[in-house]
Design an enzyme around this catalytic site. Sequence first.
Site, PDB file in Angstrom:
ATOM      1  N   SER A   1       1.083  -0.899  -0.434  1.00 26.57           N
ATOM      2  CA  SER A   1      -0.056  -0.102  -0.100  1.00 26.57           C
ATOM      3  C   SER A   1       1.170   1.159  -0.094  1.00 26.57           C
ATOM      4  O   SER A   1       0.326   2.317  -0.556  1.00 26.57           O
ATOM      5  CB  SER A   1      -1.242  -0.053   0.883  1.00 26.57           C
ATOM      6  OG  SER A   1      -1.515  -1.223   1.463  1.00 26.57           O
TER       7      SER A   1
ATOM      8  N   HIS B   1      -2.186  -3.161  -7.310  1.00 22.86           N
ATOM      9  CA  HIS B   1      -2.671  -2.128  -5.388  1.00 22.86           C
ATOM     10  C   HIS B   1      -4.215  -3.111  -4.994  1.00 22.86           C
ATOM     11  O   HIS B   1      -5.038  -2.163  -6.145  1.00 22.86           O
ATOM     12  CB  HIS B   1      -2.131  -1.269  -5.249  1.00 22.86           C
ATOM     13  CG  HIS B   1      -2.924  -0.781  -4.030  1.00 22.86           C
ATOM     14  ND1 HIS B   1      -3.533   0.482  -3.846  1.00 22.86           N
ATOM     15  CD2 HIS B   1      -2.779  -1.360  -2.900  1.00 22.86           C
ATOM     16  CE1 HIS B   1      -3.606   0.555  -2.474  1.00 22.86           C
ATOM     17  NE2 HIS B   1      -3.377  -0.533  -1.825  1.00 22.86           N
TER      18      HIS B   1
ATOM     19  N   GLU C   1      -5.727  -0.570  -8.554  1.00 21.96           N
ATOM     20  CA  GLU C   1      -3.964   0.109  -9.335  1.00 21.96           C
ATOM     21  C   GLU C   1      -2.655  -1.115  -9.830  1.00 21.96           C
ATOM     22  O   GLU C   1      -2.337  -1.807  -9.334  1.00 21.96           O
ATOM     23  CB  GLU C   1      -3.432   0.639  -7.925  1.00 21.96           C
ATOM     24  CG  GLU C   1      -4.640   2.090  -7.891  1.00 21.96           C
ATOM     25  CD  GLU C   1      -4.047   3.281  -6.428  1.00 21.96           C
ATOM     26  OE1 GLU C   1      -4.260   4.106  -7.112  1.00 21.96           O
ATOM     27  OE2 GLU C   1      -3.854   2.582  -5.645  1.00 21.96           O
TER      28      GLU C   1
ATOM     29  N   ASN D   1      -4.622   6.023  -2.398  1.00 17.32           N
ATOM     30  CA  ASN D   1      -4.744   6.282  -1.109  1.00 17.32           C
ATOM     31  C   ASN D   1      -4.216   8.220  -0.886  1.00 17.32           C
ATOM     32  O   ASN D   1      -4.189   8.966  -0.233  1.00 17.32           O
ATOM     33  CB  ASN D   1      -3.635   5.457  -0.829  1.00 17.32           C
ATOM     34  CG  ASN D   1      -4.277   4.254  -0.232  1.00 17.32           C
ATOM     35  OD1 ASN D   1      -5.503   4.471   0.044  1.00 17.32           O
ATOM     36  ND2 ASN D   1      -3.816   3.430   0.352  1.00 17.32           N
TER      37      ASN D   1
END
Length: 282
Positions: free
Chosen positions: A119, A140, A152, A190
């Site tokens: 992450s 991801h 992702e 994120n």
Amino acid sequence: MNLRRIGVIGAGTMGSGIAQVCASVGLHVTLIDISESALAFGLAAMKENLQRQVRRNKICEATRDATLKQIRTSIDYAVLSDTDLVIEATTESLDLKLRILRQIEEVVLADTIIATNTSSLSITQLAAVLKRPERFIGLHFFNPVPVMQLLELIRGLQTSNQTHSAVDSFARTIGKTPIDVQNAPGFVVNRILIPMINEAVFVLQEGLATAQDIDNGMQLGCNHPIGPLALADMIGLDTLLAIMQALHEGFGDPKYRPARLLKDLVAAGHLGRKSGRGFHSY
Ligand code: NAD
């Protein structure tokens, strides 16, 4: 390149979900963890998840059984020798991942693609430890993996177009929608989501509104399916703080500083749903 034999390292929250979605479309999955008990935990999570889908009439029992049959488990990395793609989904630690990536590369074929579900770590930095960094990429996934549509695809500086295109086809095979992202702290989702949640914590810390009203505000005013503080409790406040710190450190920009209240709650052990208390009580 058709990626049909998939290795998944780590049978935790994400690894078990990744193994399940791959198996559910008929790919051959090899799931690796450090102990038989960790593997049993991952398999139990998958069984429970598939059983829930049977109860909701989303799949039949035969599909559940066929999915589970596609998965073999092992604590020995050597069984990865026949895989086309290996996805690393172990604990978020740079040293651990560097060690595991080297271990994977020792046993796989020269044209096997290696991916990581990290992450917050740099794909370029992780790739640099490999002999064939052009065959490495970030994949991801989002939690819970069987439900969330997005994947992702994060290119490190070294990732080749061939690797990217093979993994893009793989993403579509498992029913995910890929987006292309260049390597940077927080990637795309994120980078946007976590500072937004952090800002909600600042708003609470400044006493501008209650936690419930902040959540209501974003749900009713922006059509978010869940308020930012309730989402923080779901993600886990320790995880949230770690990502915020990675953004702060990675960009060196004070706009990413974690809110004091977030740090205090983590220090107090109020980590959200998993500890029974965070911004809300459970
Ligand atoms: P987790 O703690 O649930 O699972 C990690 C697993 O890795 C455990 O089963 C552990 O036994 C195993 N493991 C540790 N060392 C190992 C080794 N040497 N070899 C094989 N297995 C080993 O963690 P998680 O939440 O599934 O996260 C895994 C990765 O996915 C992390 O990099 C995390 O940042 C990333 N991620 C997590 C989420 C999330 O919402 N949880 C979302 C996206 C990405």
